[in-house]
Design a protein around this motif. Structure first.
Motif, PDB file in Angstrom:
ATOM      1  N   GLY A  49       0.818  -1.209   0.000  1.00 31.17           N
ATOM      2  CA  GLY A  49       0.000   0.000   0.000  1.00 31.17           C
ATOM      3  C   GLY A  49       0.853   1.260   0.000  1.00 31.17           C
ATOM      4  O   GLY A  49       0.523   2.250  -0.640  1.00 31.17           O
ATOM      5  N   ALA A  50       1.973   1.194   0.699  1.00 30.83           N
ATOM      6  CA  ALA A  50       2.804   2.384   0.850  1.00 30.83           C
ATOM      7  C   ALA A  50       3.437   2.837  -0.468  1.00 30.83           C
ATOM      8  O   ALA A  50       3.808   3.994  -0.602  1.00 30.83           O
ATOM      9  CB  ALA A  50       3.898   2.133   1.880  1.00 30.83           C
ATOM     10  N   ILE A  51       3.530   1.933  -1.454  1.00 24.32           N
ATOM     11  CA  ILE A  51       4.155   2.359  -2.717  1.00 24.32           C
ATOM     12  C   ILE A  51       3.113   2.731  -3.773  1.00 24.32           C
ATOM     13  O   ILE A  51       3.439   2.982  -4.920  1.00 24.32           O
ATOM     14  CB  ILE A  51       5.122   1.296  -3.281  1.00 24.32           C
ATOM     15  CG1 ILE A  51       4.371   0.005  -3.567  1.00 24.32           C
ATOM     16  CG2 ILE A  51       6.282   1.050  -2.333  1.00 24.32           C
ATOM     17  CD1 ILE A  51       5.177  -0.985  -4.384  1.00 24.32           C
ATOM     18  N   ILE A  52       1.828   2.751  -3.374  1.00 20.84           N
ATOM     19  CA  ILE A  52       0.776   3.175  -4.304  1.00 20.84           C
ATOM     20  C   ILE A  52       0.402   4.621  -3.965  1.00 20.84           C
ATOM     21  O   ILE A  52       0.025   4.901  -2.832  1.00 20.84           O
ATOM     22  CB  ILE A  52      -0.483   2.290  -4.159  1.00 20.84           C
ATOM     23  CG1 ILE A  52      -0.134   0.812  -4.101  1.00 20.84           C
ATOM     24  CG2 ILE A  52      -1.482   2.601  -5.257  1.00 20.84           C
ATOM     25  CD1 ILE A  52       0.318   0.214  -5.373  1.00 20.84           C
ATOM     26  N   PRO A  53       0.498   5.537  -4.924  1.00 27.73           N
ATOM     27  CA  PRO A  53       0.181   6.936  -4.612  1.00 27.73           C
ATOM     28  C   PRO A  53      -1.216   7.129  -3.997  1.00 27.73           C
ATOM     29  O   PRO A  53      -1.385   7.938  -3.108  1.00 27.73           O
ATOM     30  CB  PRO A  53       0.270   7.627  -5.973  1.00 27.73           C
ATOM     31  CG  PRO A  53       1.198   6.788  -6.772  1.00 27.73           C
ATOM     32  CD  PRO A  53       1.012   5.386  -6.297  1.00 27.73           C
ATOM     33  N   SER A  54      -2.214   6.339  -4.482  1.00 28.91           N
ATOM     34  CA  SER A  54      -3.573   6.589  -4.002  1.00 28.91           C
ATOM     35  C   SER A  54      -3.713   6.342  -2.504  1.00 28.91           C
ATOM     36  O   SER A  54      -4.552   6.963  -1.849  1.00 28.91           O
ATOM     37  CB  SER A  54      -4.573   5.729  -4.776  1.00 28.91           C
ATOM     38  OG  SER A  54      -4.261   4.374  -4.654  1.00 28.91           O
ATOM     39  N   THR A  55      -2.895   5.429  -1.944  1.00 32.07           N
ATOM     40  CA  THR A  55      -2.978   5.182  -0.508  1.00 32.07           C
ATOM     41  C   THR A  55      -2.755   6.474   0.267  1.00 32.07           C
ATOM     42  O   THR A  55      -3.551   6.845   1.127  1.00 32.07           O
ATOM     43  CB  THR A  55      -1.902   4.159  -0.096  1.00 32.07           C
ATOM     44  OG1 THR A  55      -2.101   2.969  -0.861  1.00 32.07           O
ATOM     45  CG2 THR A  55      -2.001   3.832   1.379  1.00 32.07           C
ATOM     46  N   TRP A  56      -1.681   7.176  -0.079  1.00 28.73           N
ATOM     47  CA  TRP A  56      -1.371   8.426   0.629  1.00 28.73           C
ATOM     48  C   TRP A  56      -2.300   9.532   0.188  1.00 28.73           C
ATOM     49  O   TRP A  56      -2.652  10.405   0.989  1.00 28.73           O
ATOM     50  CB  TRP A  56       0.089   8.806   0.413  1.00 28.73           C
ATOM     51  CG  TRP A  56       0.994   7.710   0.838  1.00 28.73           C
ATOM     52  CD1 TRP A  56       1.772   6.920   0.039  1.00 28.73           C
ATOM     53  CD2 TRP A  56       1.180   7.212   2.172  1.00 28.73           C
ATOM     54  NE1 TRP A  56       2.434   5.984   0.786  1.00 28.73           N
ATOM     55  CE2 TRP A  56       2.091   6.143   2.099  1.00 28.73           C
ATOM     56  CE3 TRP A  56       0.662   7.576   3.413  1.00 28.73           C
ATOM     57  CZ2 TRP A  56       2.496   5.421   3.214  1.00 28.73           C
ATOM     58  CZ3 TRP A  56       1.062   6.864   4.534  1.00 28.73           C
ATOM     59  CH2 TRP A  56       1.972   5.805   4.422  1.00 28.73           C
ATOM     60  N   GLY A  57      -2.670   9.488  -1.091  1.00 32.49           N
ATOM     61  CA  GLY A  57      -3.619  10.489  -1.585  1.00 32.49           C
ATOM     62  C   GLY A  57      -4.932  10.422  -0.824  1.00 32.49           C
ATOM     63  O   GLY A  57      -5.467  11.436  -0.382  1.00 32.49           O
ATOM     64  N   ILE A  58      -5.442   9.195  -0.649  1.00 30.81           N
ATOM     65  CA  ILE A  58      -6.714   9.026   0.061  1.00 30.81           C
ATOM     66  C   ILE A  58      -6.557   9.442   1.516  1.00 30.81           C
ATOM     67  O   ILE A  58      -7.370  10.187   2.056  1.00 30.81           O
ATOM     68  CB  ILE A  58      -7.195   7.567  -0.056  1.00 30.81           C
ATOM     69  CG1 ILE A  58      -7.671   7.288  -1.481  1.00 30.81           C
ATOM     70  CG2 ILE A  58      -8.303   7.277   0.947  1.00 30.81           C
ATOM     71  CD1 ILE A  58      -7.958   5.837  -1.781  1.00 30.81           C
ATOM     72  N   GLU A  59      -5.470   8.971   2.132  1.00 30.78           N
ATOM     73  CA  GLU A  59      -5.271   9.308   3.535  1.00 30.78           C
ATOM     74  C   GLU A  59      -5.233  10.830   3.739  1.00 30.78           C
ATOM     75  O   GLU A  59      -5.928  11.373   4.605  1.00 30.78           O
ATOM     76  CB  GLU A  59      -3.962   8.681   4.024  1.00 30.78           C
ATOM     77  CG  GLU A  59      -3.807   8.782   5.522  1.00 30.78           C
ATOM     78  CD  GLU A  59      -2.600   7.998   6.018  1.00 30.78           C
ATOM     79  OE1 GLU A  59      -2.456   6.827   5.644  1.00 30.78           O
ATOM     80  OE2 GLU A  59      -1.818   8.575   6.782  1.00 30.78           O
ATOM     81  N   GLY A  60      -4.453  11.495   2.904  1.00 26.14           N
ATOM     82  CA  GLY A  60      -4.330  12.942   3.058  1.00 26.14           C
ATOM     83  C   GLY A  60      -5.616  13.669   2.714  1.00 26.14           C
ATOM     84  O   GLY A  60      -6.058  14.554   3.439  1.00 26.14           O
ATOM     85  N   PHE A  61      -6.243  13.269   1.615  1.00 25.45           N
ATOM     86  CA  PHE A  61      -7.442  13.984   1.177  1.00 25.45           C
ATOM     87  C   PHE A  61      -8.588  13.804   2.168  1.00 25.45           C
ATOM     88  O   PHE A  61      -9.289  14.759   2.509  1.00 25.45           O
ATOM     89  CB  PHE A  61      -7.858  13.504  -0.213  1.00 25.45           C
ATOM     90  CG  PHE A  61      -9.076  14.205  -0.742  1.00 25.45           C
ATOM     91  CD1 PHE A  61      -9.047  15.575  -0.981  1.00 25.45           C
ATOM     92  CD2 PHE A  61     -10.246  13.507  -0.991  1.00 25.45           C
ATOM     93  CE1 PHE A  61     -10.170  16.237  -1.458  1.00 25.45           C
ATOM     94  CE2 PHE A  61     -11.368  14.160  -1.462  1.00 25.45           C
ATOM     95  CZ  PHE A  61     -11.328  15.532  -1.706  1.00 25.45           C
ATOM     96  N   VAL A  62      -8.781  12.566   2.655  1.00 21.17           N
ATOM     97  CA  VAL A  62      -9.859  12.329   3.621  1.00 21.17           C
ATOM     98  C   VAL A  62      -9.631  13.181   4.864  1.00 21.17           C
ATOM     99  O   VAL A  62     -10.539  13.826   5.377  1.00 21.17           O
ATOM    100  CB  VAL A  62      -9.939  10.836   3.991  1.00 21.17           C
ATOM    101  CG1 VAL A  62     -10.825  10.619   5.202  1.00 21.17           C
ATOM    102  CG2 VAL A  62     -10.471  10.039   2.814  1.00 21.17           C
ATOM    103  N   ARG A  63      -8.390  13.214   5.331  1.00 20.21           N
ATOM    104  CA  ARG A  63      -8.139  13.979   6.556  1.00 20.21           C
ATOM    105  C   ARG A  63      -8.282  15.476   6.340  1.00 20.21           C
ATOM    106  O   ARG A  63      -8.787  16.185   7.196  1.00 20.21           O
ATOM    107  CB  ARG A  63      -6.744  13.665   7.073  1.00 20.21           C
ATOM    108  CG  ARG A  63      -6.782  12.330   7.732  1.00 20.21           C
ATOM    109  CD  ARG A  63      -5.530  11.943   8.398  1.00 20.21           C
ATOM    110  NE  ARG A  63      -5.650  10.518   8.664  1.00 20.21           N
ATOM    111  CZ  ARG A  63      -4.662   9.687   8.622  1.00 20.21           C
ATOM    112  NH1 ARG A  63      -3.466  10.106   8.343  1.00 20.21           N
ATOM    113  NH2 ARG A  63      -4.867   8.412   8.871  1.00 20.21           N
TER     114      ARG A  63
END
Lengths: 406, 383
Positions: free
Chosen positions: A340-354
């Protein structure tokens, strides 16, 4: 002086590739669909599917063997909750089960014959509820409704038994420690408000991957790669110009999509949107860049325009789950956390949701933000490497031609 | 027919993309989903306690909360702001506040109020936390009432009745563990299989047009479109059905997920799901005989199925057009058969219409085949 000269050439090259890539995108109807139609339509469709947000008035039946004023009151109050709706009173459990098998109801409230007797004798009385488990939302609604109704009714029974006490005394006696519950960031616990922000981010990333994959597949199957490295004097061997030029093209095209998806859609459907838009936009920059380079790296696997679909469509589901929006990341096995950590959407989702839903500032999501810049760097390097590799392979095959010939 | 079958089998093994999409992707999806949710429910959800009382009672309370399996008290804080910031940065999914003077007020009967906050931007952890926090708060009240009742001379045996005159006994039929793994895998894996079947079927037919081999393919079937399409799809049916059987074996055999009915009913449903989805793809290709448009439609249907088939958000709660749409998706009928036959184990009679619907899907493509044949004879590729 030589240094300035090569910079000037570099900029000219990048500009040239950038312009050329625009032409490639707008001449390809399939890519236009991916870059514009898909990001435009999918958010609306998804938002419409989940727009009711909550499930109300789920049908249930009652088997009331007690038939006392109290048991009827219990059933009536269950009916009065927003979560459940009584569609029938059944004579026995067999009839109720039949109703359930025919999907006329999703829950059965069973009140035993000694229900009121027990309460009058000062014993604890138990009611049973049978819930269908095909949809967890129905079960959750029933459970909350039943707990609230029986606790309220129980509280009133306690009050009666106290007799003559003041309201204050009653409160203290029945609920000495009251509690309040606050649903933060998604007050009605809506499914759309929870799921859509993640889907929006994913639409951005997946449409990029699909479109870039399709472009690359077209170049591969028509043996057009040589057009990018031969035929123009200063182009040869400089993968950097090629990669940056293309990325600039995609990035500039996606500025509008990003504004539409991350700003307009949440506003249009009235999803929670309490973050600072400026900060969300600045967060979107590394997200877009890393998605673009991620897509360009993955495009090496696409040998044919249409295989982009087969290779990447199903990954949307995997990426959604691996992002941790449904199943929290900390509870995953470690290897999936790493993937998950190497997929951009994982961090994108985490950041955007927050930021968007929970109103965090960019400083609060600095971890995700940093990870996205790291991924941008990593995928930029891998993109250069795979482009270099493909050009090397292409040269070995001996394709050649002139760029302007097309 | 045999000639078409042999020709198709050669193609399937000659191009790695087929192996990837028919075997590797479905296999990866199921391993991924199973291992992701192998716990059934997320345990030890990180939370914080804002204890402004610092008394014995508040510490007891914190300890009891920490003893719950669903909760992990990671932080003990002094202010709401700290907790809110941890929530926004994602370190915790919820927190509970014990106000100043908690113990003193509780002893004096002045109703101190506990408040708890959950981050409902994350649905599953939030609902689990809500349940745990609520239970603990109710228990805290109960403990005080119990003390008072004991002091006034109520007998131990009567206390439960006084505390909670009406108790509830909740039966979660078929999934008593309320396991998300049981809940999601039974619907999402067939949904993903449907997606791959749609894509591969459309791709394999569309490629014939793209590569101008459609006429050659028809010739192996003596220009009979029915023979040609059957010959082409049968090898794929077998592979996809084998993957489906593997899913069923893993779900109900290896993982022992609820299987209250007859496994043969599910095997039949799986076979029908594969065949009806293939037929669905043929319908797409007959209406729009272009590789790219066909794949776009297949991708759209396949991905939207996961939402519209009502796996997580129930169909009756959707807007009417989506309700109608859900019933033209093969996987919706498969899902309802699963609920009846595996989860609840009710008589086959109640699922009859869903089997019929799947059979109808499977034959629905036949009237459109002449149209597809025309396109195959023209074999015009639109990039």
């Amino acid at each position: 002086m030589k240094f300035f000269h090569s910079i000037r050439i570099g900029l000219a090259d990048i500009y040239y590739i950038w312009r050329r890539e625009y032409r490639a995108v707008f001449q390809d109807f399939g890519v236009i669909l991916f870059f514009f139609a898909l990001p435009f339509v999918y958010p609306i469709v998804y938002a419409a599917v989940y727009n009711p947000e909550v499930v109300r008035d789920v049908p249930m039946v009652v088997v009331d063997n007690a038939r006392t004023p109290l048991s009827r009151k219990l059933a009536r109050e269950m009916d009065a909750t927003p979560n459940a709706r009584i569609v029938s009173y059944c004579a026995n459990m067999d009839e109720a089960k039949r109703m359930m098998h025919e999907k006329n109801c999703y829950g059965i409230l069973f009140i035993p014959s000694d229900f009121s007797q027990k309460i009058e004798r000062g014993e604890q009385s138990v009611v049973s509820f049978y819930s269908d488990m095909s949809i967890l939302l129905n079960y959750k609604g029933f459970l909350i409704a039943l707990t609230d109704v029986t606790m309220n009714l129980g509280g009133r029974l306690q009050t009666q038994s106290l007799g003559g006490a003041t309201q204050e005394q009653i409160n203290v006696a029945t609920q000495p420690i009251p509690y309040v519950s606050v649903n933060l960031y998604n007050p009605e616990s809506g499914l759309a408000s929870f799921l859509l922000p993640a889907i929006l981010i994913l639409i951005l990333q997946q449409s990029l991957i699909l479109g870039i994959g399709m472009l690359a597949g077209g170049i591969y199957e028509h043996h057009q790669l040589h057009l990018f490295y031969s035929g123009r004097e200063h182009m040869h061997n400089n993968v950097l110009h090629l990669v940056i030029g293309k990325a600039l093209c995609y990035f500039s095209l996606y500025v509008l999509c990003t504004a539409y998806i991350l700003h307009f859609i949440p506003w249009l459907f009235k999803f929670p949107q309490i973050g600072s838009q400026v900060e969300i936009y600045s967060f979107a920059v590394p997200f877009l860049l890393s998605s673009i380079f991620f897509g360009m790296t993955l495009s090496v696997f696409v040998r044919e325009r249409e295989s982009s679909f087969l290779l990447f469509v199903f990954t949307s589901v995997i990426f959604l789950f691996i992002s941790g929006i449904t199943w929290p990341r900390y509870a995953m096995p470690e290897y999936w956390q790493w993937l998950g950590a190497i997929i951009p959407s994982t961090w994108g989702i985490e950041g955007f949701v927050r930021m968007n839903t929970a109103g965090a500032g960019i400083y609060d999501v600095r971890h995700a933000y940093t990870m996205l810049w790291i991924l941008t760097g990593v995928y930029f390097v891998t993109t250069c490497l795979v482009y270099r590799y493909q050009i090397w392979k292409d040269k070995k095959r001996g394709h050649s031609g002139v760029l302007e010939s097309e | 027919m045999w000639a078409s079958i042999v020709r198709e089998m050669r193609q399937l093994v000659s191009r790695p993309i087929y192996v990837l999409c028919m075997v590797v992707a479905p296999l990866f999806c199921c391993l991924f989903m199973f291992s992701l949710m192998h716990e059934g429910l997320p345990h030890k959800i990180p939370v914080a306690i804002v204890d402004q009382d610092h008394s014995n009672s508040s510490q007891d309370f914190t300890q009891q909360l920490g003893a719950l399996e669903s909760v992990d008290v990671l932080y003990k804080l002094n202010s709401f702001t700290e907790a809110r910031e941890l929530m926004q940065s994602g370190d915790i999914f919820g927190f509970l506040m014990i106000p100043e003077g908690f113990e003193a007020k509780a002893t004096a009967g002045r109703q101190p109020e506990i408040s708890f906050y959950t981050n409902n931007a994350y649905y599953i952890p939030a609902s689990l936390l809500y349940k745990s926090f609520k239970t603990m708060s109710v228990l805290a009240s109960g403990a005080v009432v119990r003390q008072v009742l004991l002091a006034t001379g109520v007998e131990e045996s009567q206390i439960m009745a006084k505390l909670q005159p009406i108790a509830t006994d909740m039966h979660a039929l078929g999934n008593p563990w309320i396991s998300y793994s049981v809940y999601l895998n039974n619907s999402f894996l067939p949904g993903l299989l449907q997606l791959m079947i749609l894509l591969v079927t459309v791709f394999s037919i569309g490629s014939e047009i793209k590569r101008s081999t459609a006429r050659e393919w028809l010739r192996t079937a003596d220009d009979s479109i029915i023979v040609a399409i059957t010959g082409k799809l049968v090898p794929q049916t077998i592979i996809f059905f084998a993957m489906g059987l593997l899913y069923l074996a893993l779900l109900y055999g290896y993982l022992h997920f609820p299987m209250q009915g007859n496994i043969w009913h599910m095997i039949a449903a799986m076979l029908l799901l594969v065949v009806s989805t293939q037929s669905f793809a043929v319908i797409i290709m007959s209406i729009a005989p272009s590789l790219r448009i066909g794949l776009s439609a297949a991708g759209l249907v396949g991905v939207l199925s996961l939402s519209i088939a009502g796996f997580s958000f129930p169909v009756p709660a959707m807007y009417l057009p989506f309700q109608a749409m859900s019933y033209v998706l093969p996987v919706r009928h498969y899902f309802l058969i699963y609920v009846d036959q595996a989860l609840n184990g009710i008589p086959l009679y109640y699922s009859r219409w869903h089997y019929v619907a799947l059979i109808l899907f499977a034959v629905a493509s036949t009237p459109l085949l002449p149209r597809l044949k025309k396109a195959l004879m023209r074999q015009v590729y639109v990039p």
